[in-house]
Design a protein around this motif. Structure first.
Motif, PDB file in Angstrom:
ATOM      1  N   HIS A  25       0.711  -1.239  -0.101  1.00  0.00           N
ATOM      2  CA  HIS A  25       0.070  -0.040  -0.094  1.00  0.00           C
ATOM      3  C   HIS A  25       0.915   1.371  -0.194  1.00  0.00           C
ATOM      4  O   HIS A  25       0.271   2.347  -0.647  1.00  0.00           O
ATOM      5  CB  HIS A  25      -0.876   0.107   1.102  1.00  0.00           C
ATOM      6  CG  HIS A  25      -1.865   1.129   1.413  1.00  0.00           C
ATOM      7  ND1 HIS A  25      -1.459   2.314   2.033  1.00  0.00           N
ATOM      8  CD2 HIS A  25      -2.879   1.646   0.702  1.00  0.00           C
ATOM      9  CE1 HIS A  25      -2.372   3.235   1.952  1.00  0.00           C
ATOM     10  NE2 HIS A  25      -3.450   2.675   1.201  1.00  0.00           N
ATOM     11  N   THR A  29       0.751   3.964  -3.049  1.00  0.00           N
ATOM     12  CA  THR A  29       0.751   5.407  -2.815  1.00  0.00           C
ATOM     13  C   THR A  29       1.813   6.189  -3.259  1.00  0.00           C
ATOM     14  O   THR A  29       1.467   7.359  -3.958  1.00  0.00           O
ATOM     15  CB  THR A  29       0.519   5.699  -1.287  1.00  0.00           C
ATOM     16  OG1 THR A  29      -0.605   4.836  -0.736  1.00  0.00           O
ATOM     17  CG2 THR A  29       0.066   6.978  -0.791  1.00  0.00           C
ATOM     18  N   ASN A  32       1.789   6.279  -7.255  1.00  0.00           N
ATOM     19  CA  ASN A  32       0.703   7.107  -7.451  1.00  0.00           C
ATOM     20  C   ASN A  32       1.091   8.681  -7.633  1.00  0.00           C
ATOM     21  O   ASN A  32       0.717   9.454  -8.440  1.00  0.00           O
ATOM     22  CB  ASN A  32      -0.559   7.003  -6.896  1.00  0.00           C
ATOM     23  CG  ASN A  32      -1.398   5.601  -7.427  1.00  0.00           C
ATOM     24  OD1 ASN A  32      -1.197   5.246  -8.635  1.00  0.00           O
ATOM     25  ND2 ASN A  32      -2.064   5.257  -6.916  1.00  0.00           N
ATOM     26  N   THR A  59       7.279   7.814   4.449  1.00  0.00           N
ATOM     27  CA  THR A  59       6.146   7.138   4.623  1.00  0.00           C
ATOM     28  C   THR A  59       6.194   6.752   6.206  1.00  0.00           C
ATOM     29  O   THR A  59       5.228   6.032   6.716  1.00  0.00           O
ATOM     30  CB  THR A  59       6.071   5.679   4.090  1.00  0.00           C
ATOM     31  OG1 THR A  59       7.453   4.903   4.294  1.00  0.00           O
ATOM     32  CG2 THR A  59       6.099   5.725   2.597  1.00  0.00           C
TER      33      THR A  59
END
Length: 86
Positions: A25, A29, A32, A59
């Motif tokens: 995930h 992210t 993207n 992150t």
């Protein structure tokens, strides 16, 4: 039956799977974000600049924790298979 100790296997599989999902995930992210910046024209198609943008994207400590969980689950499952008697 392939798994002789399914409950014990779940002790390794569940944390590793959750950590892997968290890492995927986070990577999705960041990817993207980079794609959106390239599409908007704010980030040129320069590999060095893209790498710098990826490294600058923070992150948080979750990435290191998830990687540690994966490593511990992997090592513990190997040790369990080698040393714990059925």
């Amino acid at each position: 039956m392939v798994l002789k100790r399914p409950r014990r296997a779940l002790c390794f599989i569940v944390p590793a799977l959750l950590a892997m999902l968290w890492l995927l995930h986070a990577a999705w992210t960041v990817a993207n974000l980079i794609v959106d910046q390239i599409g908007a024209g704010t980030l040129p198609l320069d590999p060095v600049l893209i790498q710098q943008q990826i490294e600058a994207t923070n992150t948080g400590p979750g990435g290191n924790l998830a990687a540690a969980v994966l490593l511990v689950a992997w090592l513990a499952s190997i040790l369990d298979a080698l040393f714990v008697k059925p």
